[in-house]
Design an enzyme around this catalytic site. Structure first.
Site, PDB file in Angstrom:
ATOM      1  N   ASP A 166      62.060  63.362  95.948  1.00 27.67           N
ATOM      2  CA  ASP A 166      62.489  63.549  97.340  1.00 27.67           C
ATOM      3  C   ASP A 166      63.878  64.177  97.463  1.00 27.67           C
ATOM      4  O   ASP A 166      64.526  64.027  98.486  1.00 27.67           O
ATOM      5  CB  ASP A 166      62.470  62.193  98.059  1.00 27.67           C
ATOM      6  CG  ASP A 166      62.515  62.321  99.568  1.00 27.67           C
ATOM      7  OD1 ASP A 166      61.824  63.204 100.110  1.00 27.67           O
ATOM      8  OD2 ASP A 166      63.249  61.548 100.216  1.00 27.67           O
TER       9      ASP A 166
ATOM     10  N   GLU B 210      74.385  67.012  97.618  1.00 23.42           N
ATOM     11  CA  GLU B 210      75.770  67.139  98.038  1.00 23.42           C
ATOM     12  C   GLU B 210      76.684  67.463  96.855  1.00 23.42           C
ATOM     13  O   GLU B 210      76.449  67.009  95.733  1.00 23.42           O
ATOM     14  CB  GLU B 210      76.265  65.844  98.702  1.00 23.42           C
ATOM     15  CG  GLU B 210      75.812  65.646 100.135  1.00 23.42           C
ATOM     16  CD  GLU B 210      74.402  65.077 100.240  1.00 23.42           C
ATOM     17  OE1 GLU B 210      73.807  65.174 101.322  1.00 23.42           O
ATOM     18  OE2 GLU B 210      73.896  64.553  99.226  1.00 23.42           O
TER      19      GLU B 210
END
Length: 409
Positions: free
Chosen positions: A289, A294
């Site tokens: 998933d 980031e």
């Protein structure tokens, strides 16, 4: 012997001598690197078990200040962290002074502020340890225990790119409700004799609350990264479409990695190798998933890929979702240090290390035995995938030396 023959012979000997020197130097460099990898592995194994203890030796700093000082562009925490147990103890026990709905996202969570002003993310228990999540590899609610296990796997792999996570029991009636914002408080309800809440998020529904056992709720607490390190969100180049019948390009184009290598930030710097590391990490935990990731802002590609949001992991121990490894088998490159660490962890060492690392967590046992067995089995698949690459392209092409200095960054 004629002069011409002597010259030719000397030239041949000189070439052999040069190649021998280069070969020996390369071997010495590789051996030195391997020895350092082995020493790092032994240091990790020695400090594997983290006992949660309140005492901070030889410092007047708070645990939050210590953890904030650990963060650098390529690490969330350093290899050797004698204060780790004290920081995690604080995360698991410090008084909650404010509770609010979670930050943006699709899954239920709460944002807590602990005594001393430290933000943490609380993810509640939704499943029993032996529950198997059926369906798509990204199906189901977030698993709080997966966050705990993923953090310790990050330690074991030597990545140091996941924020600190620890299990915690909270009393919703006495610890959360008295300090909750109106927005969070409005989502509380009672189901039978159990206190529940459903929060605010994309998939949060009043009909699907998370419920405590009476008032006591088990969950995970993730340490918020320091505000001086703002995050930048990126679309993962191997992300899924999440649309039935629509494939992402990487799912049908075997040369997709060549296209990725021509785009920033994957055309230079460490980011592509971070993607490969992350694919290995995600495959081991069963996380299909990671559609975004980031890094730190304004990093020009030098920051690490931060291993945030690992809760869609450890859903089904019988499912090995090979497509998670697509960055590895399509690019056919991997860091030498990662390759060495994976080899040190075979023959049952990974399962044993992970079990040992999580033994002192407040919500131990964190994983069921089938999940621990699955991690060991998936490791073999990763090693086999790299072997296929080296058989096809050679060790020198597949294994990439990329040891980045950390202290000055």
């Amino acid at each position: 012997m004629k002069l011409k023959q002597r010259v030719v012979l000397l030239a041949i000997l000189l070439v052999i001598f040069i190649f021998t020197k280069v070969f020996l130097i390369d071997n010495l460099d590789t051996s030195a690197a391997n020895r350092e990898d082995q020493r790092a592995f032994h240091r990790m194994m020695t400090g594997l078990r983290v006992e949660l203890a309140p005492k901070l030796d030889h410092t007047l700093q708070s645990p939050w200040e210590i953890a904030a000082q650990w963060v650098v562009p390529r690490e969330v925490y350093p290899e050797e962290t004698p204060e780790l147990g004290a920081v995690m103890h604080a995360m698991a026990t410090k008084k909650i002074i404010k509770a609010d709905v979670g930050y943006k996202g699709t899954q239920l969570k709460a944002l807590l502020i602990l005594e001393g002003g430290q933000k943490v993310v609380f993810k509640p228990k939704r499943y029993s340890r032996d529950h198997v999540v059926e369906g798509e590899p990204y199906a189901g609610y977030d698993r709080h225990n997966a966050e705990v296990a993923a953090f310790h796997l990050d330690r074991i792999l030597g990545f140091h790119r996941a924020p600190l996570v620890v299990g915690r029991f909270v009393n919703l009636r006495t610890e959360i409700k008295p300090v909750a914002t109106e927005q969070l408080l409005s989502t509380f309800l009672t189901v039978g004799n159990n206190t529940c809440f459903y929060g605010k998020c994309y998939y949060c529904r009043e009909t699907e609350p998370a419920c405590a056992d009476g008032d006591i709720m088990e969950g995970s607490v993730t340490l918020w990264l320091p505000d001086v390190w703002p995050l930048q969100k990126h679309r993962h180049p191997w992300g899924r479409t999440y649309r039935e019948g629509k494939l992402a390009r990487w799912e049908y184009d075997e040369s997709y990695c060549d296209a990725v290598k021509k785009t920033s930030p994957y055309d230079s710097g460490p980011r592509l190798l971070d993607i490969i590391d992350t694919a290995v990490f995600d495959y081991l935990i069963g996380n299909a998933d990671r559609h975004h990731y980031e890094s730190f802002q304004d990093d020009e590609g030098a920051s690490m890929l931060i291993l945030l949001d690992n809760a869609k992991s450890f859903g089904n121990p019988s499912l090995d979702e090979r497509s998670i490894l697509a960055p590895l088998y399509q690019c056919c490159i991997i860091r030498v240090s990662t390759w060495n660490r994976l080899n040190y962890l075979k023959n049952g060492v990974l399962k044993s290390a992970l079990k040992s690392a999580m033994a002192h967590d407040p919500i131990s046992p964190v994983l069921s035995d089938p999940h621990l067995d699955a991690v060991d089995q998936r490791l073999l698949s990763v090693l086999a995938t790299v072997k296929q690459c080296t058989d096809q392209f050679g060790m020198d092409t597949v294994l990439v030396e990329d040891r980045m200095p950390l202290s000055h960054l």
